[in-house]
Design a protein around this motif. Sequence first.
Motif, mmCIF file in Angstrom:
data_model
loop_
_atom_site.group_PDB
_atom_site.id
_atom_site.type_symbol
_atom_site.label_atom_id
_atom_site.label_comp_id
_atom_site.label_asym_id
_atom_site.label_seq_id
_atom_site.Cartn_x
_atom_site.Cartn_y
_atom_site.Cartn_z
ATOM 1 N N VAL A 1 0.832 -1.202 0.000
ATOM 2 C CA VAL A 1 0.000 0.000 0.000
ATOM 3 C C VAL A 1 0.868 1.254 0.000
ATOM 4 O O VAL A 1 0.607 2.198 -0.758
ATOM 5 N N GLU A 2 1.913 1.265 0.816
ATOM 6 C CA GLU A 2 2.774 2.441 0.856
ATOM 7 C C GLU A 2 3.472 2.666 -0.490
ATOM 8 O O GLU A 2 3.624 3.809 -0.926
ATOM 9 N N SER A 3 3.880 1.594 -1.150
ATOM 10 C CA SER A 3 4.487 1.732 -2.485
ATOM 11 C C SER A 3 3.476 2.290 -3.478
ATOM 12 O O SER A 3 3.819 3.133 -4.318
ATOM 13 N N ALA A 4 2.234 1.821 -3.384
ATOM 14 C CA ALA A 4 1.174 2.342 -4.264
ATOM 15 C C ALA A 4 0.926 3.824 -3.985
ATOM 16 O O ALA A 4 0.666 4.596 -4.914
ATOM 17 N N LEU A 5 1.026 4.232 -2.725
ATOM 18 C CA LEU A 5 0.857 5.649 -2.383
ATOM 19 C C LEU A 5 1.992 6.495 -2.958
ATOM 20 O O LEU A 5 1.744 7.576 -3.504
ATOM 21 N N VAL A 6 3.223 6.012 -2.850
ATOM 22 C CA VAL A 6 4.363 6.735 -3.427
ATOM 23 C C VAL A 6 4.145 6.900 -4.928
ATOM 24 O O VAL A 6 4.295 7.998 -5.476
ATOM 25 N N ASP A 7 3.753 5.821 -5.592
ATOM 26 C CA ASP A 7 3.513 5.853 -7.034
ATOM 27 C C ASP A 7 2.382 6.818 -7.389
ATOM 28 O O ASP A 7 2.515 7.628 -8.304
ATOM 29 N N LEU A 8 1.287 6.742 -6.662
ATOM 30 C CA LEU A 8 0.133 7.615 -6.905
ATOM 31 C C LEU A 8 0.522 9.084 -6.806
ATOM 32 O O LEU A 8 0.296 9.863 -7.734
ATOM 33 N N TYR A 9 1.099 9.474 -5.680
ATOM 34 C CA TYR A 9 1.395 10.884 -5.470
ATOM 35 C C TYR A 9 2.477 11.381 -6.433
ATOM 36 O O TYR A 9 2.407 12.512 -6.915
ATOM 37 N N ALA A 10 3.449 10.532 -6.756
ATOM 38 C CA ALA A 10 4.484 10.938 -7.719
ATOM 39 C C ALA A 10 3.883 11.142 -9.099
ATOM 40 O O ALA A 10 4.173 12.137 -9.766
ATOM 41 N N LYS A 11 3.029 10.213 -9.544
ATOM 42 C CA LYS A 11 2.419 10.339 -10.871
ATOM 43 C C LYS A 11 1.470 11.518 -10.967
ATOM 44 O O LYS A 11 1.226 12.032 -12.055
ATOM 45 N N CYS A 12 0.935 11.938 -9.837
ATOM 46 C CA CYS A 12 -0.005 13.065 -9.839
ATOM 47 C C CYS A 12 0.686 14.399 -9.586
ATOM 48 O O CYS A 12 0.028 15.425 -9.432
ATOM 49 N N GLY A 13 2.028 14.394 -9.548
ATOM 50 C CA GLY A 13 2.769 15.639 -9.384
ATOM 51 C C GLY A 13 2.967 16.082 -7.951
ATOM 52 O O GLY A 13 3.540 17.143 -7.708
ATOM 53 N N CYS A 14 2.517 15.286 -6.991
ATOM 54 C CA CYS A 14 2.694 15.611 -5.571
ATOM 55 C C CYS A 14 3.973 14.935 -5.074
ATOM 56 O O CYS A 14 3.956 14.124 -4.137
ATOM 57 N N ILE A 15 5.085 15.276 -5.710
ATOM 58 C CA ILE A 15 6.339 14.555 -5.492
ATOM 59 C C ILE A 15 6.881 14.725 -4.079
ATOM 60 O O ILE A 15 7.445 13.781 -3.508
ATOM 61 N N ASP A 16 6.706 15.885 -3.487
ATOM 62 C CA ASP A 16 7.204 16.082 -2.126
ATOM 63 C C ASP A 16 6.420 15.222 -1.127
ATOM 64 O O ASP A 16 6.991 14.692 -0.182
ATOM 65 N N PHE A 17 5.123 15.088 -1.360
ATOM 66 C CA PHE A 17 4.304 14.233 -0.501
ATOM 67 C C PHE A 17 4.700 12.771 -0.698
ATOM 68 O O PHE A 17 4.817 12.009 0.271
ATOM 69 N N ALA A 18 4.935 12.376 -1.947
ATOM 70 C CA ALA A 18 5.393 11.008 -2.230
ATOM 71 C C ALA A 18 6.703 10.741 -1.502
ATOM 72 O O ALA A 18 6.890 9.666 -0.911
#
Length: 173
Positions: free
Chosen positions: A91-108
Motif C-alpha cells: 500500500v505504501e508503495s502504491a501511495l508513493v507511485d500515486l502521489y508521484a504520478k499526480c505531481g505531488c512529489i514532495d508528498f510522495a
Amino acid sequence: MYGKCRSIDQSQHVFDRMLIKNSISWSALLGVYCQNRDFETVIRIFREMEETDLYKFGTVLRACAGLAAVRLGKEVHCQYVRRGGWRDVIVESALVDLYAKCGCIDFAYQIFVHMLVRNLITWNSMISGFAQNGRGGEALKIFEDMIVDGIKSDYLNFIVVLFACRLVAILVW
C-alpha cells in the motif's frame, strides 16, 4: 488465470458464478481489471463493494495512479488509514507511485522516507517520480541510496535512471 491471459470477460464470468465470494476472490477480480489497465472498473467495483479489507487498497491505489486521480487517491488513502491500515509495503508503495504520478512529489517523498520497508517497486516509483517531475538529480541520488541499501537493480530501474541522467544532462547543457 484468465486475467493473466487477458480474458477479462472469462474472469468476470467465473467470479459471477461463484456461490461464495471472499476477500481473496474480490481482490483477484480487482487485480484482473488493474493488470489489464481497466482502472475505471476497479474504482467502480471498489465503490460498489459492501465490505472491504486492507488488502484491496493497494490495487485500488494503483488504479488511481493509472488514472492520475489524485483526489480519489487521497480519499482511498484516508479510508485506508481510518480502517487502521498502515505500514504495509504494498500500500505504501502504491501511495508513493500515486502521489508521484499526480505531481505531488514532495508528498510522495515524505511517505517514502517514513517507510520502514521498501522493495524494488517502491524504489522505482520514487526514482521515476523524481525524474518525471523534472528532478533528475534527486532521482539519481535516490538510485545511489538504493544501491547503498543493497537493493539489486532491474531493467526498469535502469531505464528510469537513464531518463533521469538525460534530464540532468539537459539542465547542465
